[in-house]
Design a protein around this motif. Sequence first.
Motif, PDB file in Angstrom:
ATOM      1  N   VAL A 376      11.780   9.421  -0.860  1.00 50.47           N
ATOM      2  CA  VAL A 376      11.938   9.419  -2.096  1.00 50.47           C
ATOM      3  C   VAL A 376      10.456   8.780  -2.605  1.00 50.47           C
ATOM      4  N   GLY A 377      10.015   7.535  -1.735  1.00 51.56           N
ATOM      5  CA  GLY A 377       8.874   7.082  -2.191  1.00 51.56           C
ATOM      6  C   GLY A 377       7.609   7.942  -2.364  1.00 51.56           C
ATOM      7  N   PHE A 378       7.533   8.848  -1.219  1.00 50.63           N
ATOM      8  CA  PHE A 378       6.440   9.593  -1.053  1.00 50.63           C
ATOM      9  C   PHE A 378       6.845  10.773  -2.484  1.00 50.63           C
ATOM     10  N   VAL A 379       7.783  11.028  -2.708  1.00 52.34           N
ATOM     11  CA  VAL A 379       7.902  12.021  -3.927  1.00 52.34           C
ATOM     12  C   VAL A 379       7.571  11.336  -4.901  1.00 52.34           C
ATOM     13  N   ILE A 380       7.890  10.260  -5.297  1.00 54.78           N
ATOM     14  CA  ILE A 380       7.393   9.391  -6.310  1.00 54.78           C
ATOM     15  C   ILE A 380       5.783   9.272  -6.395  1.00 54.78           C
ATOM     16  N   SER A 381       5.211   9.035  -5.479  1.00 60.04           N
ATOM     17  CA  SER A 381       3.887   8.792  -5.326  1.00 60.04           C
ATOM     18  C   SER A 381       2.966  10.282  -5.649  1.00 60.04           C
ATOM     19  N   LEU A 382       3.707  11.322  -5.253  1.00 60.66           N
ATOM     20  CA  LEU A 382       3.180  12.578  -5.692  1.00 60.66           C
ATOM     21  C   LEU A 382       3.470  12.940  -7.091  1.00 60.66           C
ATOM     22  N   SER A 383       4.425  12.282  -7.746  1.00 62.91           N
ATOM     23  CA  SER A 383       4.759  12.769  -9.128  1.00 62.91           C
ATOM     24  C   SER A 383       4.079  12.008 -10.012  1.00 62.91           C
ATOM     25  N   THR A 384       3.545  10.837  -9.761  1.00 66.01           N
ATOM     26  CA  THR A 384       2.948  10.205 -11.047  1.00 66.01           C
ATOM     27  C   THR A 384       2.120   9.099 -10.568  1.00 66.01           C
ATOM     28  N   SER A 393       7.126   2.716  -5.682  1.00 62.72           N
ATOM     29  CA  SER A 393       7.153   3.847  -4.415  1.00 62.72           C
ATOM     30  C   SER A 393       6.633   3.064  -3.046  1.00 62.72           C
ATOM     31  N   GLN A 394       5.536   2.232  -3.412  1.00 58.37           N
ATOM     32  CA  GLN A 394       5.451   1.348  -2.142  1.00 58.37           C
ATOM     33  C   GLN A 394       6.264   0.664  -1.526  1.00 58.37           C
ATOM     34  N   TYR A 395       7.313   0.050  -2.473  1.00 55.69           N
ATOM     35  CA  TYR A 395       8.425  -0.577  -1.725  1.00 55.69           C
ATOM     36  C   TYR A 395       9.279   0.480  -0.685  1.00 55.69           C
ATOM     37  N   LEU A 396       9.213   1.440  -1.429  1.00 55.30           N
ATOM     38  CA  LEU A 396      10.284   2.710  -0.654  1.00 55.30           C
ATOM     39  C   LEU A 396       9.464   3.062   0.473  1.00 55.30           C
ATOM     40  N   MET A 397       8.135   3.411   0.407  1.00 59.61           N
ATOM     41  CA  MET A 397       7.438   4.125   1.513  1.00 59.61           C
ATOM     42  C   MET A 397       7.419   3.080   2.945  1.00 59.61           C
ATOM     43  N   VAL A 398       7.006   2.061   2.604  1.00 63.61           N
ATOM     44  CA  VAL A 398       6.983   0.967   3.553  1.00 63.61           C
ATOM     45  C   VAL A 398       8.342   0.663   4.293  1.00 63.61           C
ATOM     46  N   LEU A 399       9.531   0.950   3.903  1.00 60.75           N
ATOM     47  CA  LEU A 399      10.772   0.923   4.497  1.00 60.75           C
ATOM     48  C   LEU A 399      10.804   1.957   5.747  1.00 60.75           C
ATOM     49  N   ILE A 400       9.813   2.713   5.930  1.00 54.86           N
ATOM     50  CA  ILE A 400       9.803   3.918   7.202  1.00 54.86           C
ATOM     51  C   ILE A 400       9.778   2.928   8.187  1.00 54.86           C
ATOM     52  N   TYR A 401       9.193   1.678   8.158  1.00 56.80           N
ATOM     53  CA  TYR A 401       8.965   0.714   9.460  1.00 56.80           C
ATOM     54  C   TYR A 401      10.537   0.130   9.542  1.00 56.80           C
ATOM     55  N   SER A 402      11.226  -0.055   8.587  1.00 58.63           N
ATOM     56  CA  SER A 402      12.696  -0.411   9.094  1.00 58.63           C
ATOM     57  C   SER A 402      13.481   0.308   9.981  1.00 58.63           C
ATOM     58  N   GLY A 403      13.327   1.666   9.904  1.00 55.58           N
ATOM     59  CA  GLY A 403      13.778   2.407  11.035  1.00 55.58           C
ATOM     60  C   GLY A 403      13.107   2.543  12.146  1.00 55.58           C
ATOM     61  N   TYR A 404      11.699   2.614  12.086  1.00 54.48           N
ATOM     62  CA  TYR A 404      10.593   2.888  13.146  1.00 54.48           C
ATOM     63  C   TYR A 404      10.847   1.623  14.248  1.00 54.48           C
ATOM     64  N   MET A 405      11.083   0.494  13.628  1.00 60.33           N
ATOM     65  CA  MET A 405      11.267  -0.780  14.777  1.00 60.33           C
ATOM     66  C   MET A 405      12.400  -0.503  15.736  1.00 60.33           C
ATOM     67  N   CYS A 459       2.287  13.269   4.344  1.00 57.43           N
ATOM     68  CA  CYS A 459       3.528  12.344   4.910  1.00 57.43           C
ATOM     69  C   CYS A 459       4.787  12.702   4.639  1.00 57.43           C
ATOM     70  N   LEU A 460       5.070  13.417   3.674  1.00 54.86           N
ATOM     71  CA  LEU A 460       6.386  13.686   3.406  1.00 54.86           C
ATOM     72  C   LEU A 460       6.952  14.765   4.518  1.00 54.86           C
ATOM     73  N   CYS A 461       5.966  15.775   4.583  1.00 54.00           N
ATOM     74  CA  CYS A 461       6.588  16.880   5.679  1.00 54.00           C
ATOM     75  C   CYS A 461       6.743  16.182   7.155  1.00 54.00           C
ATOM     76  N   SER A 462       5.814  15.403   7.319  1.00 50.48           N
ATOM     77  CA  SER A 462       6.015  14.683   8.727  1.00 50.48           C
ATOM     78  C   SER A 462       7.206  14.100   8.945  1.00 50.48           C
ATOM     79  N   ILE A 463       7.515  13.044   7.906  1.00 53.19           N
ATOM     80  CA  ILE A 463       9.150  12.455   7.855  1.00 53.19           C
ATOM     81  C   ILE A 463       9.982  13.249   7.922  1.00 53.19           C
ATOM     82  N   LEU A 464       9.990  14.357   7.223  1.00 52.19           N
ATOM     83  CA  LEU A 464      11.114  15.470   7.489  1.00 52.19           C
ATOM     84  C   LEU A 464      11.266  15.927   8.792  1.00 52.19           C
ATOM     85  N   GLY A 465      10.249  16.128   9.563  1.00 55.75           N
ATOM     86  CA  GLY A 465      10.264  16.732  10.740  1.00 55.75           C
ATOM     87  C   GLY A 465      10.655  15.753  11.833  1.00 55.75           C
TER      88      GLY A 465
END
Length: 525
Positions: A376-384, A393-405, A459-465
């Motif tokens: 969702v964060g990547f989509v927002i950054s792409l959109s505006t 969107s930065q708040y949402l993007m950095v949550l990628i690390y909450s799972g990556y941990m 980034c969006l395509c990579s995280i989907l993969g």
Amino acid sequence: MLQTDFDGKVKGASPGEVDNSPERDTGAERRLRRKLDLRLVPVIAFLAMMNSIDRVAVTFARLKGLQLDLRLTDVQYDTVLAVVYASYCSALVPSNIYIGCCVILWGSISALTGLTKDYNTIITCRVLLGLFEAAYFPGSAYLLSSWYPRKELGLRAALLTAGGLAAYAFGSLWAAAVLGTMEGKLHIAAWRWLFFIEGIVTVTVGILSMWLLPDYPHNTRWLSVEEKRLAQLRLAKDVGEADVDSEEARWEWCTVHQYVFIAYRSASMLNGLRLAIKDAKVYLFMLLAFSVGLSSSFTNFFPTLTATLGYSTTVTFLLAALAPLFSDCDTKCTDCSPDSPPWILPTTVGVINAWHSDRTGERFFHLAIYWWISIVGFVISLSTMATAERYFSQYLMVLIYSGYMLLVTWVANAIPRPPGKRSVAIALTIGSGNVGTLVGSYMWKESWSPQYHPSFLTCLCSILGATALAFTIRTIQMWENKRMEHLEVEELEKDERERIEKAADLEGMTFDEAFSRRKRLPHIY
């Protein structure tokens, strides 16, 4: 005096000399875990923070004149940034050199970076920095997996990663303080002071870590014989197999003047690598780590991305740490009060998430749900390009690390034995993530600023993969659990049988009892 050997057998003691009662182990286990949590975890988490701070300091120094002083082109700067990850990839297998030595070496190189004069000298420093830092995360993750059972490992590994994430917030504040106050001191540029100070702190902590960190359960000097046995028994009970390599691939341990050194037999690493490359899960984890590394490459350009919003250098550093959510402020405003720090957010959420993952014994959804949020964060950054929306969107993007941990924990859980294979799998996974970050460091071109549409789309395509790969791994583990339920003794490999026999010896039961219990211990996914 009681002594313990590599396999966890107690030498010079009859069974009655070591209390094996469940009540004794329960109380002793709590004390052992508390001792490790107070001594091992804080040290490796702090060293992880210094590891990241020393690595990303160049991104802060760039905004205070490093690129101009060293006369670097944009391509040369990108190479300076990326070459560290290239060095990481050349040192995949975790080093068993004492971790403190690695810390001292990379801290020294970080300090020497402040003396660089041109492109060639800073490239040399960055290559050496990457080589010395490369062993830290794989080695620390493997060390944790050598002490904690599967349902305790997630939280501790998350704290290791949290130390690295804290560097983005603390490093930004540190850079703001140094670069804002040290310009011209002793006729030295502030960005050079940044490297000097960070390097000295790292070396100091590295020296202290030599005394604070443990070795492994069978040879740590500040544990009693019973604690050493219990540490090995906890791992054997967790998986149903002793945490040892095969006899042919055993590591030789030598003690010289109370310092432990490891002399590898050639078969040790080759056997672990041979087993790892035959396991399809290892390749999937490598692709998964590459995808997540690529999608999270924006972190190395976080100050640069924040700078596109129009703030001064000092405010940019503070926003990189705090990134307050602005509503209707003018883009030049510097008086707005901060809201929730985005680097504290994924760190806090990630640690809580890891704790819950340990409690439930589930990994996939505890990773994937935060990756979906980052989408969702990547989509927002792409959109505006609106300030408030981009900060959100930065708040949402950095949550990628909450799972990556949890990724390295999942690798250690999915490939728990033998330890040689586990260490190679962890190293290959982390190394693949570094390759993703290396590739990602070239996709934030200045010509794409300030929108960076191609970058965010990648980034969006990579995280989907990555999500699809994680689901595939989960499916494979579900199939392996079903297969294990119908496993017969005759189907065991020689090495597997050996590890179950050693587990039975540690637990004081017959082989058949140990094998039966082994079948009831499923993979965690």
